[in-house]
Enzyme design. Structure first.
Site, PDB file in Angstrom:
ATOM      1  N   TYR A   1       0.815  -1.217   0.000  1.00 32.35           N
ATOM      2  CA  TYR A   1       0.000   0.000   0.000  1.00 32.35           C
ATOM      3  C   TYR A   1       0.852   1.273   0.000  1.00 32.35           C
ATOM      4  O   TYR A   1       0.487   2.279  -0.606  1.00 32.35           O
ATOM      5  CB  TYR A   1      -0.888   0.039   1.243  1.00 32.35           C
ATOM      6  CG  TYR A   1      -2.054  -0.905   1.245  1.00 32.35           C
ATOM      7  CD1 TYR A   1      -2.977  -0.920   0.204  1.00 32.35           C
ATOM      8  CD2 TYR A   1      -2.273  -1.764   2.316  1.00 32.35           C
ATOM      9  CE1 TYR A   1      -4.073  -1.772   0.224  1.00 32.35           C
ATOM     10  CE2 TYR A   1      -3.361  -2.612   2.356  1.00 32.35           C
ATOM     11  CZ  TYR A   1      -4.266  -2.618   1.303  1.00 32.35           C
ATOM     12  OH  TYR A   1      -5.345  -3.456   1.327  1.00 32.35           O
TER      13      TYR A   1
ATOM     14  N   SER B   1      -2.206  -6.540  -6.871  1.00 27.39           N
ATOM     15  CA  SER B   1      -2.237  -5.421  -5.926  1.00 27.39           C
ATOM     16  C   SER B   1      -2.674  -5.917  -4.561  1.00 27.39           C
ATOM     17  O   SER B   1      -3.336  -6.951  -4.433  1.00 27.39           O
ATOM     18  CB  SER B   1      -3.229  -4.358  -6.400  1.00 27.39           C
ATOM     19  OG  SER B   1      -4.567  -4.794  -6.202  1.00 27.39           O
ATOM     20  N   ASP B   2      -2.293  -5.165  -3.522  1.00 26.97           N
ATOM     21  CA  ASP B   2      -2.943  -5.373  -2.239  1.00 26.97           C
ATOM     22  C   ASP B   2      -4.410  -4.974  -2.401  1.00 26.97           C
ATOM     23  O   ASP B   2      -4.782  -4.240  -3.319  1.00 26.97           O
ATOM     24  CB  ASP B   2      -2.253  -4.558  -1.148  1.00 26.97           C
ATOM     25  CG  ASP B   2      -2.418  -5.198   0.225  1.00 26.97           C
ATOM     26  OD1 ASP B   2      -3.355  -5.993   0.409  1.00 26.97           O
ATOM     27  OD2 ASP B   2      -1.617  -4.884   1.128  1.00 26.97           O
ATOM     28  N   PHE B   3      -5.238  -5.444  -1.511  1.00 24.89           N
ATOM     29  CA  PHE B   3      -6.686  -5.368  -1.733  1.00 24.89           C
ATOM     30  C   PHE B   3      -7.247  -3.948  -1.627  1.00 24.89           C
ATOM     31  O   PHE B   3      -6.903  -3.191  -0.714  1.00 24.89           O
ATOM     32  CB  PHE B   3      -7.403  -6.281  -0.732  1.00 24.89           C
ATOM     33  CG  PHE B   3      -7.457  -7.724  -1.156  1.00 24.89           C
ATOM     34  CD1 PHE B   3      -6.463  -8.282  -1.936  1.00 24.89           C
ATOM     35  CD2 PHE B   3      -8.508  -8.539  -0.769  1.00 24.89           C
ATOM     36  CE1 PHE B   3      -6.518  -9.612  -2.330  1.00 24.89           C
ATOM     37  CE2 PHE B   3      -8.569  -9.867  -1.146  1.00 24.89           C
ATOM     38  CZ  PHE B   3      -7.583 -10.405  -1.934  1.00 24.89           C
TER      39      PHE B   3
END
Length: 720
Positions: free
Chosen positions: A222, A253-255
């Site tokens: 992030y 990607s991170d969520f």
């Protein structure tokens, strides 16, 4: 001839299995796709608004999250579920947290745990997992410290590679969070400033170890690094990961909040936006149509995704999934118990108090609220829901059916007259863990598409569809605890008072069991006879604690970080930082360079027998990039035992600032009473290389290798 009912993907996968190039086969499949199908491979398969409502209502723990499937061509896509301490979907085996398993210093055990978690994930419908967190523990106040293995790059890399290898017997594994993600409260906003040497020599070696081990996927972080968000960081995702390291896989990607610019993320090398159709679904069709995003760039990203699916096609076929009976099976629960025993670190044992003789225990007093509750760790994305949890109190009572075992949360008076006093203290998911605050994420609401968007909005017609986005910004599942970074490394004042009150009844009978995800400052450590670090020990932790207290097994753990005497001895940590500078030194390295003695050094841990390193012969390769330490260890005691042989490197004549002593090899060694055993310890001397102006250099300074059992031990010193 190929069967006529075989899908395009299945035919390509068969050719890859027979030796065809997976990139070539993937490119052919991509060429057969429509533009909509290509773009559909670059994000999750679930529309954003129905998905976010599902996820924040508990769906994160109920089913996997699909992405990158193309039904027309038979491309199966991936189905994501998390898993650092077990499968998060449904009710599964809960192992000790990763930090606990890092304390085992046992890659073979971690490989077995990976295989068990992987089997349960796949039996639960997942084919892809984010279980491999290898962010470095720069400071123990980090809320998600429990999800990684420790503070040393070599140790973290070896443990993470072992977990990856075990997982990938059943599912695709993802290493995370790339990179320099070791703050929780400010993770969506902080910019980490780092120089070239620190980046490559400290914060990336463990990721490269996993890349070399064949990890299928990487998850970006992030935070931003040197001013660029990690989800669109071309230097990290393309220049380093793919071009320099030659890694072959796909990046996710991170969520939800993992990228800020959909087009820039594609161009930088991020393949899939997870877990929903979100920013990219809205932005990319117009970007391609207008020429702002070249379709050949889209093709490169989709090819990486499909090529990885072809390489791991055998793990994407449900026909190969283990049966549901493996989930929380007797064998996996036994493995969780073994892992807990091997993770417990004995910090002090005067008398010795431990192991206690069960025949001499008529009355045992157990103190502390945490003794009688299920305390498994973070309630965030790594939460596991086992069918049952053995608490410390239950484990002790089960092991001592003939003894009187009394318990109270706070009243130390019950310890008077007890033969053994066990005080259980520490933290819970309310004190540390994954953190999503509504105020912080509200500023990122612009990343959400319109609720009525035809592709990613709420389905229509829908009678209960809101006229506007929900009042609270969606983010974390409701089960998430407050968590976050710790403000203090001390236990609560109530816990410290309880320890001292118990000690006042007879310190020589008191053992303190500390639960938590990383280091604590323990000012009372020398005021009680014995102290065990038991972490968040998993669903069988209570049985494991009884095993160790009564000598049915010895505590096998060693500290995966330095235990500080004072919080001020460590590098600065501001959990609300806007910017943070990461340098060459942290943890044990920082303490050594500052001349500060820790309460216990990195790698420290006591056992129940006397293990001695009796001989060591070290061979260093001519290029000084590798070596082997042939070590003999003798068990001089009267019972079986184990130790961790650790090899450290020093370069006292270096022309460059360095950690005073750096771990370059370790091995878990076991021996029967009176026996001598041999271990060959591989040495990663390339970890001493210097990254200067974009080039790796190997300094030919004097090299000293130290063989011991922790960072301050010097049983054998070899000069080269």
């Amino acid at each position: 001839m190929e069967p006529t009912d075989q899908t395009d993907f299945a035919a390509a996968a068969a050719r890859v299995a027979a030796g065809a190039d997976h990139h070539h086969e993937a490119a052919a499949l991509v060429a057969a796709m429509t533009l909509d199908e290509k773009l559909g491979c670059l994000d999750g398969d679930t529309p954003f608004w129905p998905g976010i409502v599902d996820m924040t209502s508990g769906g994160y723990y109920q089913h996997p999250w699909p992405a990158a499937a193309v039904a027309r061509l038979g491309i199966p896509g991936i189905r994501f579920a998390d898993g650092p301490r077990g499968c998060v979907v449904g009710s599964a085996t809960c192992f000790p947290v990763s930090m606990a398993r890092g304390a085992s210093f046992d890659p073979d055990l971690e490989r077995r745990i990976g295989a068990a978690i992987g089997a349960e994930l796949r039996a639960s419908g997942a084919t892809f997992t984010g279980a491999v967190c290898v962010n470095l523990l720069r400071h123990p106040a980090w809320g998600r410290a429990q999800e990684t293995y420790g503070e040393d790059p070599h140790h973290v890399g070896e443990m993470g590679a072992a977990l990856t290898e075990g997982l990938q017997r059943h599912v695709l594994a993802c290493m995370k969070h790339f990179a320099l993600n070791s703050m929780e409260n400010a993770r969506f906003t902080v910019d980490v400033e780092v120089g070239e040497r620190a980046l490559h020599a400290v914060y990336l070696p463990h990721f490269r170890r996993l890349a070399d081990a064949g990890v299928a996927s990487t998850m970006s972080a992030y935070n931003s690094v040197n001013g660029t968000w990690c989800g669109e960081h071309q230097a990290l995702l393309t220049e380093i990961l793919r071009e320099e390291w030659g890694w072959d896989g796909f990046v996710v990607s991170d969520f939800v909040f993992g990228l800020r610019d959909a087009v820039a993320s594609v161009e930088a090398g991020l393949d899939i936006e997870m877990p929903f159709r979100q920013q990219r679904a809205v932005a990319l069709p117009d970007a391609v149509a207008s020429g702002r995003l070249d379709e050949t760039t889209v093709d490169r990203r989709v090819t990486a995704v499909v090529a990885t699916q072809l390489r791991f096609a055998h793990l994407l076929d449900d026909a190969g999934a283990p049966p549901a009976e493996v989930i929380a099976s007797d064998a996996h629960r036994a493995l969780a118990r073994e892992a807990a025993v091997e993770s417990f670190v004995l910090l002090r044992n005067e008398g010795p108090l431990l192991p206690a003789d069960p025949d001499q225990l008529r009355r045992v007093a157990v103190l502390g609220r945490l003794a009688a509750v299920a305390n498994l760790g973070d309630g965030g994305s790594s939460a596991v829901h086992p069918p049952h949890v053995v608490t410390p109190l239950e484990g002790i009572r089960a092991a001592l059916p003939e003894a009187e075992v009394v318990h109270h949360d706070t009243d130390a008076a019950i310890a008077v007259g007890a033969d053994l006093v066990v005080v259980v203290v520490g933290t819970t998911k309310d004190d540390e863990g994954e953190y999503v605050d509504q105020a912080g994420t509200a500023a990122l609401a612009h990343l959400f598409p319109p609720t009525d968007h035809p592709e990613v909005g709420f389905p229509t017609p829908r009678p209960d569809a809101p006229e506007a986005p929900p009042a609270e910004t969606p983010g974390a599942p409701a089960e998430f605890a407050p968590g976050g970074d710790r403000a203090s490394l001390h236990l609560s004042s109530a816990d410290e008072a309880l320890v001292r009150a118990a000690a006042a009844t007879g310190a020589e009978r008191v053992v303190v069991a500390v639960m938590g995800g990383s280091a604590f400052v323990l000012p009372w450590l020398h005021e009680v006879a014995a102290t065990l670090m038991i972490w968040y020990p998993g669903m069988e932790g209570g049985h494991a604690l009884a095993d160790v207290l009564l000598g049915r097994a010895e505590p096998g753990g060693r500290l995966p970080f330095a235990l500080p005497a004072h919080q001020a001895d460590l590098v600065p940590f501001d959990r609300d930082a806007v910017t943070a500078t990461y340098g060459l030194l942290h943890g044990q390295w920082h303490l050594d360079a500052s001349g500060v003695t820790p309460a216990r050094p990195f790698g420290f841990g006591l056992g129940y027998t006397d293990m001695a390193i009796t001989a060591a012969h070290i061979d260093v390769a001519p290029d000084r990039g590798s070596g082997t330490a042939a070590v003999e260890v003798t068990n001089c005691g009267s019972r079986p035992g184990s130790t961790v042989v650790q090899v450290y490197a020093e370069m006292p004549g270096s022309a460059h600032a360095r950690p005073p002593r750096r771990l370059v090899g370790f091995a878990k060694v076991r021996a029967d009473a009176g026996a001598t055993t041999h271990a060959d310890v591989p040495l990663r001397l390339d970890l001493l290389d210097l990254r200067l102006d974009g080039v790796w250099e190997r300094e030919r300074a004097h090299l000293r290798l130290v063989v011991g059992r922790h960072a301050h031990d010097q049983e054998i010193v070899v000069e080269t």
